[in-house]
Design an enzyme around this catalytic site. Structure first.
Site, PDB file in Angstrom:
ATOM      1  N   ASP A 103     -68.172 -40.779  18.600  1.00  0.00           N
ATOM      2  CA  ASP A 103     -67.730 -41.857  19.497  1.00  0.00           C
ATOM      3  C   ASP A 103     -68.492 -43.147  19.187  1.00  0.00           C
ATOM      4  O   ASP A 103     -69.646 -43.104  18.750  1.00  0.00           O
ATOM      5  CB  ASP A 103     -67.976 -41.422  20.954  1.00  0.00           C
ATOM      6  CG  ASP A 103     -67.170 -42.255  21.940  1.00  0.00           C
ATOM      7  OD1 ASP A 103     -66.264 -43.005  21.505  1.00  0.00           O
ATOM      8  OD2 ASP A 103     -67.448 -42.156  23.143  1.00  0.00           O
ATOM      9  N   ARG A 156     -66.719 -49.903  19.692  1.00  0.00           N
ATOM     10  CA  ARG A 156     -67.810 -50.772  20.171  1.00  0.00           C
ATOM     11  C   ARG A 156     -68.650 -51.294  19.006  1.00  0.00           C
ATOM     12  O   ARG A 156     -69.122 -52.423  19.015  1.00  0.00           O
ATOM     13  CB  ARG A 156     -68.688 -49.998  21.170  1.00  0.00           C
ATOM     14  CG  ARG A 156     -68.104 -49.972  22.567  1.00  0.00           C
ATOM     15  CD  ARG A 156     -68.766 -48.943  23.429  1.00  0.00           C
ATOM     16  NE  ARG A 156     -68.369 -47.594  23.043  1.00  0.00           N
ATOM     17  CZ  ARG A 156     -69.036 -46.497  23.370  1.00  0.00           C
ATOM     18  NH1 ARG A 156     -70.149 -46.594  24.067  1.00  0.00           N
ATOM     19  NH2 ARG A 156     -68.599 -45.311  23.003  1.00  0.00           N
ATOM     20  N   TRP A 157     -68.820 -50.462  18.004  1.00  0.00           N
ATOM     21  CA  TRP A 157     -69.584 -50.874  16.808  1.00  0.00           C
ATOM     22  C   TRP A 157     -68.894 -52.070  16.150  1.00  0.00           C
ATOM     23  O   TRP A 157     -69.542 -53.054  15.776  1.00  0.00           O
ATOM     24  CB  TRP A 157     -69.669 -49.694  15.849  1.00  0.00           C
ATOM     25  CG  TRP A 157     -70.486 -49.905  14.615  1.00  0.00           C
ATOM     26  CD1 TRP A 157     -71.827 -49.671  14.469  1.00  0.00           C
ATOM     27  CD2 TRP A 157     -70.018 -50.378  13.342  1.00  0.00           C
ATOM     28  NE1 TRP A 157     -72.221 -49.960  13.187  1.00  0.00           N
ATOM     29  CE2 TRP A 157     -71.138 -50.405  12.472  1.00  0.00           C
ATOM     30  CE3 TRP A 157     -68.783 -50.784  12.851  1.00  0.00           C
ATOM     31  CZ2 TRP A 157     -71.048 -50.817  11.145  1.00  0.00           C
ATOM     32  CZ3 TRP A 157     -68.688 -51.198  11.538  1.00  0.00           C
ATOM     33  CH2 TRP A 157     -69.813 -51.213  10.697  1.00  0.00           C
ATOM     34  N   ARG A 160     -61.063 -53.055  15.686  1.00  0.00           N
ATOM     35  CA  ARG A 160     -61.460 -51.651  15.841  1.00  0.00           C
ATOM     36  C   ARG A 160     -61.304 -50.857  14.542  1.00  0.00           C
ATOM     37  O   ARG A 160     -62.075 -49.952  14.253  1.00  0.00           O
ATOM     38  CB  ARG A 160     -60.643 -50.994  16.966  1.00  0.00           C
ATOM     39  CG  ARG A 160     -60.906 -51.585  18.340  1.00  0.00           C
ATOM     40  CD  ARG A 160     -59.977 -50.960  19.375  1.00  0.00           C
ATOM     41  NE  ARG A 160     -60.187 -49.536  19.484  1.00  0.00           N
ATOM     42  CZ  ARG A 160     -61.176 -48.955  20.175  1.00  0.00           C
ATOM     43  NH1 ARG A 160     -62.028 -49.706  20.845  1.00  0.00           N
ATOM     44  NH2 ARG A 160     -61.290 -47.659  20.211  1.00  0.00           N
ATOM     45  N   HIS A 180     -63.437 -47.803  12.506  1.00  0.00           N
ATOM     46  CA  HIS A 180     -62.960 -46.488  12.060  1.00  0.00           C
ATOM     47  C   HIS A 180     -63.242 -46.290  10.568  1.00  0.00           C
ATOM     48  O   HIS A 180     -63.587 -45.188  10.129  1.00  0.00           O
ATOM     49  CB  HIS A 180     -61.464 -46.336  12.349  1.00  0.00           C
ATOM     50  CG  HIS A 180     -61.140 -46.329  13.824  1.00  0.00           C
ATOM     51  ND1 HIS A 180     -61.894 -45.628  14.742  1.00  0.00           N
ATOM     52  CD2 HIS A 180     -60.153 -46.946  14.546  1.00  0.00           C
ATOM     53  CE1 HIS A 180     -61.383 -45.801  15.957  1.00  0.00           C
ATOM     54  NE2 HIS A 180     -60.325 -46.602  15.858  1.00  0.00           N
ATOM     55  N   SER A 183     -58.234 -36.679  19.457  1.00  0.00           N
ATOM     56  CA  SER A 183     -57.880 -35.759  20.537  1.00  0.00           C
ATOM     57  C   SER A 183     -56.408 -35.919  20.883  1.00  0.00           C
ATOM     58  O   SER A 183     -55.798 -36.958  20.598  1.00  0.00           O
ATOM     59  CB  SER A 183     -58.741 -36.046  21.771  1.00  0.00           C
ATOM     60  OG  SER A 183     -58.221 -37.162  22.458  1.00  0.00           O
ATOM     61  N   ASP A 229     -55.275 -36.532  23.601  1.00  0.00           N
ATOM     62  CA  ASP A 229     -55.152 -37.692  24.500  1.00  0.00           C
ATOM     63  C   ASP A 229     -55.205 -39.022  23.747  1.00  0.00           C
ATOM     64  O   ASP A 229     -54.833 -40.066  24.296  1.00  0.00           O
ATOM     65  CB  ASP A 229     -56.270 -37.661  25.555  1.00  0.00           C
ATOM     66  CG  ASP A 229     -56.004 -36.592  26.599  1.00  0.00           C
ATOM     67  OD1 ASP A 229     -54.815 -36.334  26.901  1.00  0.00           O
ATOM     68  OD2 ASP A 229     -56.974 -35.998  27.094  1.00  0.00           O
ATOM     69  N   LEU A 289     -70.336 -24.990   2.963  1.00  0.00           N
ATOM     70  CA  LEU A 289     -70.144 -25.523   4.323  1.00  0.00           C
ATOM     71  C   LEU A 289     -68.690 -25.319   4.723  1.00  0.00           C
ATOM     72  O   LEU A 289     -67.778 -25.562   3.923  1.00  0.00           O
ATOM     73  CB  LEU A 289     -70.461 -27.030   4.347  1.00  0.00           C
ATOM     74  CG  LEU A 289     -70.219 -27.763   5.674  1.00  0.00           C
ATOM     75  CD1 LEU A 289     -71.263 -27.345   6.723  1.00  0.00           C
ATOM     76  CD2 LEU A 289     -70.286 -29.288   5.492  1.00  0.00           C
ATOM     77  N   LEU A 315     -67.466 -34.038  27.649  1.00  0.00           N
ATOM     78  CA  LEU A 315     -66.996 -33.150  26.581  1.00  0.00           C
ATOM     79  C   LEU A 315     -65.596 -33.488  26.100  1.00  0.00           C
ATOM     80  O   LEU A 315     -65.190 -33.062  25.012  1.00  0.00           O
ATOM     81  CB  LEU A 315     -67.045 -31.684  27.050  1.00  0.00           C
ATOM     82  CG  LEU A 315     -68.446 -31.160  27.357  1.00  0.00           C
ATOM     83  CD1 LEU A 315     -68.397 -29.722  27.852  1.00  0.00           C
ATOM     84  CD2 LEU A 315     -69.347 -31.249  26.123  1.00  0.00           C
ATOM     85  N   GLU A 353     -76.065 -25.965  22.936  1.00  0.00           N
ATOM     86  CA  GLU A 353     -77.017 -26.983  23.387  1.00  0.00           C
ATOM     87  C   GLU A 353     -76.307 -28.332  23.256  1.00  0.00           C
ATOM     88  O   GLU A 353     -75.663 -28.601  22.230  1.00  0.00           O
ATOM     89  CB  GLU A 353     -78.271 -26.972  22.504  1.00  0.00           C
ATOM     90  CG  GLU A 353     -79.082 -25.700  22.601  1.00  0.00           C
ATOM     91  CD  GLU A 353     -79.671 -25.478  23.984  1.00  0.00           C
ATOM     92  OE1 GLU A 353     -80.072 -26.468  24.626  1.00  0.00           O
ATOM     93  OE2 GLU A 353     -79.705 -24.316  24.432  1.00  0.00           O
TER      94      GLU A 353
END
Ligand code: FPP
Length: 254
Positions: free
Chosen positions: A15, A19-20, A28, A32, A60, A62, A126, A191, A203
């Protein structure tokens, strides 16, 4: 550091791209693009920290609610990124899987995903999972529906324990272990419908860094913070080392 014997699974909610960019007076999409470079940095750094599975939240379900121009830009970025990173992923021994729905993305992106998944299938250094058009609630619902359609009650024995184990298997269809460490960058603390089942004992780490700035040093400090946490899985003290391998379904352990 207490991780399951299935490996060390780190999940990241990336996230702060918007804003960055805004802080730099840029659109924006500039954020990205910088976010995509941070993805590359983290993927390349991850194995050195013992990370065996890395799940990144890229889009997501959404996020379709964002302005059309931003959604289109992100979809083009994913398509380009997959194409340009394929050989690099193969060279680094990374296996890539995409989790989430595939029926609402373009044919071009879907073909790109299938191509990279095929080429990287043998990677062992990985397991990189990118969540795209992903909703944890939707994933749970789909798993439950497919079980209901395919499982007879007497196949699963005790309905409660049996169904939980069967659902867990359905949720882990691509053989990823539960999440050990879930990081969210950008300073928010939620989340957002990400890996709700798999993060039952994760965690959580909320970091103030914006995703495009995330680099090796942030990953190092996140892993260090994780290592200093005592994971008890509902017990009074940490479980004996020999039980750790079964902690993927910690609640099943009496
Ligand atoms: C959240 O930041 C970021 C996203 C919704 C997109 C994530 C995409 C990338 C990191 C780029 C490339 C990814 C891959 C896998 C190639 P935001 O836009 O919500 O930021 P904000 O909260 O500051 O507005």
């Amino acid at each position: 550091m207490s991780t399951s014997t299935f490996g060390f699974h780190v999940a990241i909610i990336m996230d702060g791209n918007g804003r960055w960019a805004k802080a730099r007076g840029r659109p924006r999409r500039f954020g990205h693009a910088a976010g995509a470079r941070a993805v590359r940095r983290v993927v390349e750094a991850a194995p050195a920290y013992g990370i065996t599975t890395l799940t990144l939240y890229a889009f997501s379900s959404d996020n379709w609610r964002r302005p059309r121009s931003e959604v289109d830009h992100l979809m083009r970025l994913f398509t380009r990124h997959l194409r340009s990173e394929r050989d690099r992923l193969v060279a680094h021994g990374v296996r890539l899987s995409i989790i989430g729905r595939r029926d609402r993305i373009s044919d071009l992106l879907r073909q790109g995903i299938e191509d990279v998944e095929r080429h990287t299938a043998e990677g062992t250094s990985l397991h990189l999972r990118i969540a795209l058009d992903y909703s944890a609630r939707q994933a749970l619902l789909e798993a439950a529906l497919s079980l209901a359609a395919t499982t007879k009650t007497n196949d699963i024995g005790d309905p409660r324990a049996g169904f939980e184990a069967a659902l867990s298997r359905a949720m882990h269809a691509d053989a990823a272990p539960d999440v050990d460490l879930l990081i969210r960058t950008g300073g928010e603390q939620r989340l957002s419908d990400f890996l709700l089942w798999e993060s039952a004992y994760a965690e959580l780490l909320f970091m103030n860094v914006m995703w495009p700035d995330f680099g090796n040093e942030h990953l190092a400090s996140a892993v260090q913070a994780f290592a200093s946490r005592e994971r008890r899985f509902g017990r009074v003290s940490p479980p004996p080392t020999e039980a750790k391998g079964r902690l993927r379904t910690a609640r099943a352990i009496p």
